[in-house]
Design a protein around this motif. Structure first.
Motif, short mmCIF file in Angstrom:
data_model
loop_
_atom_site.label_atom_id
_atom_site.label_comp_id
_atom_site.label_asym_id
_atom_site.label_seq_id
_atom_site.Cartn_x
_atom_site.Cartn_y
_atom_site.Cartn_z
N LEU A 41 17.13 40.06 11.81
CA LEU A 41 16.84 39.51 13.13
C LEU A 41 17.09 38.00 13.09
N PRO A 42 17.88 37.45 13.99
CA PRO A 42 18.12 36.00 13.97
C PRO A 42 16.90 35.24 14.49
N GLU A 43 16.87 33.95 14.23
CA GLU A 43 15.75 33.12 14.68
C GLU A 43 15.83 32.85 16.18
N ALA A 44 17.02 33.07 16.76
CA ALA A 44 17.20 32.85 18.21
C ALA A 44 18.25 33.82 18.73
N VAL A 45 18.13 34.16 19.98
CA VAL A 45 19.12 34.96 20.69
C VAL A 45 19.93 33.99 21.54
N THR A 46 21.27 34.14 21.56
CA THR A 46 22.09 33.23 22.36
C THR A 46 22.93 34.02 23.36
N LEU A 47 23.12 33.41 24.51
CA LEU A 47 23.93 33.99 25.59
C LEU A 47 24.97 32.94 25.98
N THR A 48 26.24 33.31 25.98
CA THR A 48 27.31 32.38 26.33
C THR A 48 27.89 32.79 27.68
N PHE A 49 27.94 31.85 28.61
CA PHE A 49 28.42 32.11 29.97
C PHE A 49 29.79 31.48 30.20
N SER A 50 30.46 31.90 31.27
CA SER A 50 31.79 31.39 31.60
C SER A 50 31.76 29.93 32.04
N ALA A 52 28.83 26.40 32.48
CA ALA A 52 27.52 25.91 32.05
C ALA A 52 26.48 26.19 33.13
N PRO A 53 25.47 27.02 32.83
CA PRO A 53 24.43 27.27 33.83
C PRO A 53 23.54 26.04 33.99
N LEU A 54 22.85 25.97 35.11
CA LEU A 54 21.90 24.88 35.33
C LEU A 54 20.63 25.18 34.53
N ALA A 77 22.60 24.42 26.43
CA ALA A 77 23.51 23.42 25.87
C ALA A 77 24.93 23.84 26.24
N ASP A 78 25.51 23.12 27.17
CA ASP A 78 26.84 23.44 27.70
C ASP A 78 26.82 24.85 28.29
N THR A 101 20.37 30.13 36.31
CA THR A 101 20.90 29.63 37.57
C THR A 101 22.35 29.23 37.34
N SER A 102 23.24 29.90 38.06
CA SER A 102 24.67 29.65 37.96
C SER A 102 24.97 28.21 38.39
N ASP A 103 26.10 27.67 37.95
CA ASP A 103 26.45 26.31 38.32
C ASP A 103 26.66 26.15 39.83
#
Length: 180
Positions: A41-50, A52-54, A77-78, A101-103
């Motif tokens: 299990l990682p220390e964090a879960v990450t989600l990458t969007f198309s 940069a979300p607000l 972050a970005d 929240t989408s950009d």
């Protein structure tokens, strides 16, 4: 005739370009990936969007076999949203639910799942049970998001045809008055 073609091309570009502004951010990648079985299990879960979300209103809830294991608020972050996990998170099946929240200001929500054989607390889990994978929704109004670009394309086409017809008739009238 060149003026007519130039005017129609310019107007067509003006009508078509704004439709891209109506697209919402899309989840491109997650870590861990949706539906996978991972060793640790990682220390964090990450989600990458198309895009940069607000950072305002971002929520990521990670739920494991013993309940929620999210630790603190998510960070943006970005294009990447990260959610730290509690050090006491056990091995097992996990579900991640997110709302960012989408950009363009619209909410983007979804859910994905994965299995971790070894938890952050050192516990182990048996082979992954059936992981229930739910397709992530692009946004709350994803079904209606195509309406505006289609409508703008139709209106733009009607406007272009109207202007083209007007300029064509005006050109014929000018030619007729020069001859007569």
């Amino acid at each position: 005739m060149r003026r007519l073609a130039s005017a129609l091309l310019a107007l067509g570009l003006l009508v078509r370009v704004p439709t891209t502004a109506f697209a919402h951010d899309v989840l491109e990648q997650t870590n861990p990936a949706d539906g996978t079985s991972i060793t640790h299990l990682p220390e964090a879960v990450t989600l990458t969007f198309s895009e940069a979300p607000l950072p305002i209103g971002s929520q990521v809830v990670v739920t494991g076999p013993s309940g929620p294991v999210s630790s603190g608020a998510p960070t943006v972050a970005d294009r990447v949203v990260s959610q730290a996990l509690s050090p006491s998170a056990p091995a097992g099946d996990y579900t991640v639910s997110y709302r960012v929240t989408s950009d363009d200001g619209h909410p983007v929500t979804g859910t994905f799942s994965f299995h971790a054989a070894i938890g952050l607390d050192g516990s182990t889990a048996t082979a992954a049970a059936t992981v229930h994978v739910r397709p992530a929704a692009g946004s709350e109004d994803a079904g209606n998001s195509i309406f505006v670009p289609v409508l703008l394309t139709i209106v733009g086409t009607v406007v272009l045809l109207g202007i083209g017809g007007f300029l064509l008739l005006r050109g014929r009238e000018a030619d007729a008055s020069k001859r007569g």
